[in-house]
Motif scaffolding. Structure first.
Motif, PDB file in Angstrom:
ATOM      1  N   ASN A 393      12.184   0.053   5.542  1.00 33.41           N
ATOM      2  CA  ASN A 393      11.350  -1.139   5.588  1.00 33.41           C
ATOM      3  C   ASN A 393      10.147  -0.959   6.515  1.00 33.41           C
ATOM      4  O   ASN A 393       9.982  -1.662   7.508  1.00 33.41           O
ATOM      5  CB  ASN A 393      12.170  -2.357   6.024  1.00 33.41           C
ATOM      6  CG  ASN A 393      13.332  -2.607   5.083  1.00 33.41           C
ATOM      7  OD1 ASN A 393      13.308  -2.221   3.915  1.00 33.41           O
ATOM      8  ND2 ASN A 393      14.366  -3.251   5.588  1.00 33.41           N
ATOM      9  N   LYS A 395       5.908  -0.583   7.059  1.00 34.08           N
ATOM     10  CA  LYS A 395       4.597  -0.938   6.519  1.00 34.08           C
ATOM     11  C   LYS A 395       3.544  -0.385   7.478  1.00 34.08           C
ATOM     12  O   LYS A 395       3.561  -0.685   8.665  1.00 34.08           O
ATOM     13  CB  LYS A 395       4.447  -2.445   6.403  1.00 34.08           C
ATOM     14  CG  LYS A 395       3.089  -2.893   5.855  1.00 34.08           C
ATOM     15  CD  LYS A 395       2.936  -4.401   5.924  1.00 34.08           C
ATOM     16  CE  LYS A 395       3.916  -5.081   4.986  1.00 34.08           C
ATOM     17  NZ  LYS A 395       3.716  -6.564   4.982  1.00 34.08           N
ATOM     18  N   ARG A 397      -0.684   0.274   7.956  1.00 30.31           N
ATOM     19  CA  ARG A 397      -2.028  -0.048   7.477  1.00 30.31           C
ATOM     20  C   ARG A 397      -3.039   0.916   8.078  1.00 30.31           C
ATOM     21  O   ARG A 397      -2.986   1.230   9.263  1.00 30.31           O
ATOM     22  CB  ARG A 397      -2.397  -1.483   7.876  1.00 30.31           C
ATOM     23  CG  ARG A 397      -1.544  -2.547   7.187  1.00 30.31           C
ATOM     24  CD  ARG A 397      -1.921  -3.926   7.677  1.00 30.31           C
ATOM     25  NE  ARG A 397      -1.182  -4.969   6.970  1.00 30.31           N
ATOM     26  CZ  ARG A 397      -1.286  -6.249   7.254  1.00 30.31           C
ATOM     27  NH1 ARG A 397      -2.090  -6.658   8.217  1.00 30.31           N
ATOM     28  NH2 ARG A 397      -0.576  -7.144   6.561  1.00 30.31           N
ATOM     29  N   GLU A 408      -2.819   0.167   2.511  1.00 27.27           N
ATOM     30  CA  GLU A 408      -1.553  -0.235   3.114  1.00 27.27           C
ATOM     31  C   GLU A 408      -0.416   0.485   2.398  1.00 27.27           C
ATOM     32  O   GLU A 408      -0.338   0.474   1.163  1.00 27.27           O
ATOM     33  CB  GLU A 408      -1.366  -1.748   3.015  1.00 27.27           C
ATOM     34  CG  GLU A 408      -0.110  -2.251   3.716  1.00 27.27           C
ATOM     35  CD  GLU A 408      -0.001  -3.767   3.664  1.00 27.27           C
ATOM     36  OE1 GLU A 408      -0.117  -4.406   4.715  1.00 27.27           O
ATOM     37  OE2 GLU A 408       0.182  -4.294   2.550  1.00 27.27           O
ATOM     38  N   PHE A 409       0.464   1.136   3.181  1.00 27.67           N
ATOM     39  CA  PHE A 409       1.599   1.877   2.639  1.00 27.67           C
ATOM     40  C   PHE A 409       2.874   1.115   2.979  1.00 27.67           C
ATOM     41  O   PHE A 409       3.107   0.768   4.139  1.00 27.67           O
ATOM     42  CB  PHE A 409       1.653   3.287   3.230  1.00 27.67           C
ATOM     43  CG  PHE A 409       0.374   4.053   3.050  1.00 27.67           C
ATOM     44  CD1 PHE A 409       0.155   4.795   1.895  1.00 27.67           C
ATOM     45  CD2 PHE A 409      -0.615   4.036   4.026  1.00 27.67           C
ATOM     46  CE1 PHE A 409      -1.022   5.496   1.729  1.00 27.67           C
ATOM     47  CE2 PHE A 409      -1.783   4.735   3.865  1.00 27.67           C
ATOM     48  CZ  PHE A 409      -2.002   5.463   2.709  1.00 27.67           C
ATOM     49  N   VAL A 410       3.693   0.895   1.981  1.00 30.56           N
ATOM     50  CA  VAL A 410       4.898   0.079   2.181  1.00 30.56           C
ATOM     51  C   VAL A 410       6.107   0.806   1.609  1.00 30.56           C
ATOM     52  O   VAL A 410       6.077   1.304   0.480  1.00 30.56           O
ATOM     53  CB  VAL A 410       4.760  -1.295   1.485  1.00 30.56           C
ATOM     54  CG1 VAL A 410       6.024  -2.134   1.717  1.00 30.56           C
ATOM     55  CG2 VAL A 410       3.522  -2.026   1.994  1.00 30.56           C
ATOM     56  N   TRP A 412       9.920  -0.388   1.198  1.00 31.25           N
ATOM     57  CA  TRP A 412      10.728  -1.580   1.406  1.00 31.25           C
ATOM     58  C   TRP A 412      11.831  -1.639   0.347  1.00 31.25           C
ATOM     59  O   TRP A 412      11.575  -1.462  -0.833  1.00 31.25           O
ATOM     60  CB  TRP A 412       9.852  -2.840   1.299  1.00 31.25           C
ATOM     61  CG  TRP A 412      10.421  -4.009   2.076  1.00 31.25           C
ATOM     62  CD1 TRP A 412      11.287  -4.951   1.641  1.00 31.25           C
ATOM     63  CD2 TRP A 412      10.142  -4.306   3.432  1.00 31.25           C
ATOM     64  NE1 TRP A 412      11.573  -5.826   2.642  1.00 31.25           N
ATOM     65  CE2 TRP A 412      10.881  -5.465   3.761  1.00 31.25           C
ATOM     66  CE3 TRP A 412       9.342  -3.713   4.412  1.00 31.25           C
ATOM     67  CZ2 TRP A 412      10.844  -6.043   5.020  1.00 31.25           C
ATOM     68  CZ3 TRP A 412       9.302  -4.287   5.661  1.00 31.25           C
ATOM     69  CH2 TRP A 412      10.046  -5.440   5.950  1.00 31.25           C
ATOM     70  N   ARG A 419      -0.896  -0.262  -1.420  1.00 32.13           N
ATOM     71  CA  ARG A 419      -1.809  -1.369  -1.713  1.00 32.13           C
ATOM     72  C   ARG A 419      -3.195  -0.990  -1.206  1.00 32.13           C
ATOM     73  O   ARG A 419      -3.341  -0.528  -0.085  1.00 32.13           O
ATOM     74  CB  ARG A 419      -1.358  -2.631  -0.974  1.00 32.13           C
ATOM     75  CG  ARG A 419      -0.009  -3.176  -1.447  1.00 32.13           C
ATOM     76  CD  ARG A 419       0.406  -4.337  -0.561  1.00 32.13           C
ATOM     77  NE  ARG A 419       1.705  -4.878  -0.964  1.00 32.13           N
ATOM     78  CZ  ARG A 419       2.365  -5.779  -0.237  1.00 32.13           C
ATOM     79  NH1 ARG A 419       1.849  -6.214   0.909  1.00 32.13           N
ATOM     80  NH2 ARG A 419       3.540  -6.235  -0.666  1.00 32.13           N
TER      81      ARG A 419
END
Length: 420
Positions: A393, A395, A397, A408-410, A412, A419
């Motif tokens: 989880n 995130k 930026r 943005e790398f996520v 999760w 993104r």
């Protein structure tokens, strides 16, 4: 769980606002009895007997001491120096208990003392000259202003003298870092000069000295201050440049460091001792050696990390690309992680063994996120390769220098997406 890895391409530009300092025309490190001018590769003539002396950093044998009488170094002025209108001399002067000492001097063909600098008691004095009505040259002396003195007593003082058509400036830095500046309307006739000497003259003993340099321009007070900052932090003589990760010197050689400006930190040109060439980055891949400093690819930031017993540990990065210097054996690359010891270098005369590596890793906290920076020749851009840690989880930026969200790398719930 495997690491999540992403790639982003950034175009890299560096704007240098620092005031640059030209390389010296002459540079005598004065390491012990070595009288070599490292800019030309020629050595000065040694008259009398000289000895090794401990320098301002406490390194034994890295400065020079002269016998009491008739002990000095002499060298001819380079072709064309007589026609120049400007000249700057910089050097380190050790003040001991002697009340009268000499630093450098020049004479004309008739033996008249023309230029020089000496110390009488706690006062600084310049050798100058004047002409009488028959145009005869007469030696003279000029005291520097009262606040430019040696009242702090024993220790190393940094001296700079600039000669130009508008007069002579004398700068003195004390061991505690106090700077004073004096002005004189005196201007020399360079046609009278054929050689210069470092050391004693006419029975006046010489002071111990270190790092004598001649510039063919008049340095400003700001440039003089930058030089003092540079030379009071890092020896300008020959030093080993040792990779902390491997314990192996770069190119199995030693290097001279020349200050070429200041922007947040001091900037240097690294000159190889063996062939007097300069180290240079070839757009981010291997390093080359060049005979002249012509671009920012040959200039380097030295970012201090810590002091150790035998030297200082730095991260060294190229000014033009921002990439770090990392070397193993004779091959040097810059595509490495931000937090590796391969980017850390020790400057100093040290024993190259594993003690350095052990010392660094005891106190080396690993970062959870690292990046690799390298130059992509195909698109002429700097690429930054970002490696994510093993976490759930997460995130992350990427923000531009103007605060704009670039990406943005996520990761999760076991899924990964980007993104933009």
């Amino acid at each position: 769980m495997k690491k999540c890895i992403s790639m982003i391409t950034l175009f890299f530009a560096v704007h240098l606002c620092a005031q640059e300092i030209p390389l010296p025309q002459r540079c005598f490190p004065l390491n012990g009895t070595n009288a070599e001018d490292i800019m030309s590769g020629q050595a000065a003539d040694i008259h009398g007997i000289v000895h090794a002396f401990t320098d301002r950093f406490g390194a034994k044998g890295k400065a020079i001491s002269f016998d009491k009488e008739d002990s000095y170094l002499s060298f001819p002025l380079l072709p064309g120096e007589q026609e120049r209108k400007e000249l700057t001399l910089t050097y380190w002067l050790y003040v001991s208990q002697d009340s009268i000492t000499q630093a450098f001097w020049t004479k004309d063909h008739d033996g008249n003392l023309l230029l020089g600098m000496g110390r009488k008691g706690v006062r600084a004095m310049l050798n100058i000259y004047h002409t009488d009505n028959q145009k005869n040259i007469l030696p003279d002396q000029q005291w520097m202003w009262d606040d430019s003195n040696f009242y702090e007593g024993e220790g190393w003082y940094f001296v700079t003298i600039t000669y130009a058509d508008d007069g002579t400036h004398f700068y003195l830095f004390t061991p505690k870092g106090k700077m004073t500046e004096c002005y004189s309307a005196f201007t020399p006739d360079w046609n009278l000069l054929t050689s210069m000497c470092i050391g004693s003259v006419d029975g006046i003993p010489a002071a111990e000295m270190d790092d004598f340099k001649i510039y063919d321009v008049t340095l400003s007070s700001e440039q003089v201050s930058i030089l003092y900052q540079s030379e009071s932090q890092l020896s300008m003589g020959s030093e080993s440049l040792i990779n902390v990760e491997t314990g192996i010197p770069l190119c199995s050689s030693t290097w001279y460091f020349h200050c070429v400006g200041f922007q947040k930190t001091l900037q240097y040109a690294l000159q190889k001792q063996s062939d007097l060439s300069f180290i240079s980055a070839d757009v981010g891949y291997d390093l080359l050696v060049m005979s002249h400093v012509e671009s920012d690819y040959q200039k380097w930031f030295l970012n201090p990390l810590k002091d150790i017993l035998e030297g200082r540990v730095f991260t060294i990065s190229n000014i033009a690309t921002g990439m770090n210097l990392t070397g193993t054996h004779e091959s040097v690359f810059q595509q490495v992680m931000d937090d590796t010891d391969s980017q850390k270098w020790c400057v100093g005369q040290i024993d190259t063994n594993n003690q350095m590596k052990t010392y660094m890793k005891e106190d080396n906290s690993m970062r959870p996120l690292y990046e690799e920076i390298y130059f992509d020749k195909s698109i002429q851009a700097i690429r930054i390769y970002i490696s994510f840690p093993k976490v759930e989880n997460v995130k992350i930026r990427l923000i531009g220098i103007q605060g704009t969200l670039l990406c943005e790398f996520v990761f999760w719930g076991g899924q990964f997406w980007i993104r933009k």
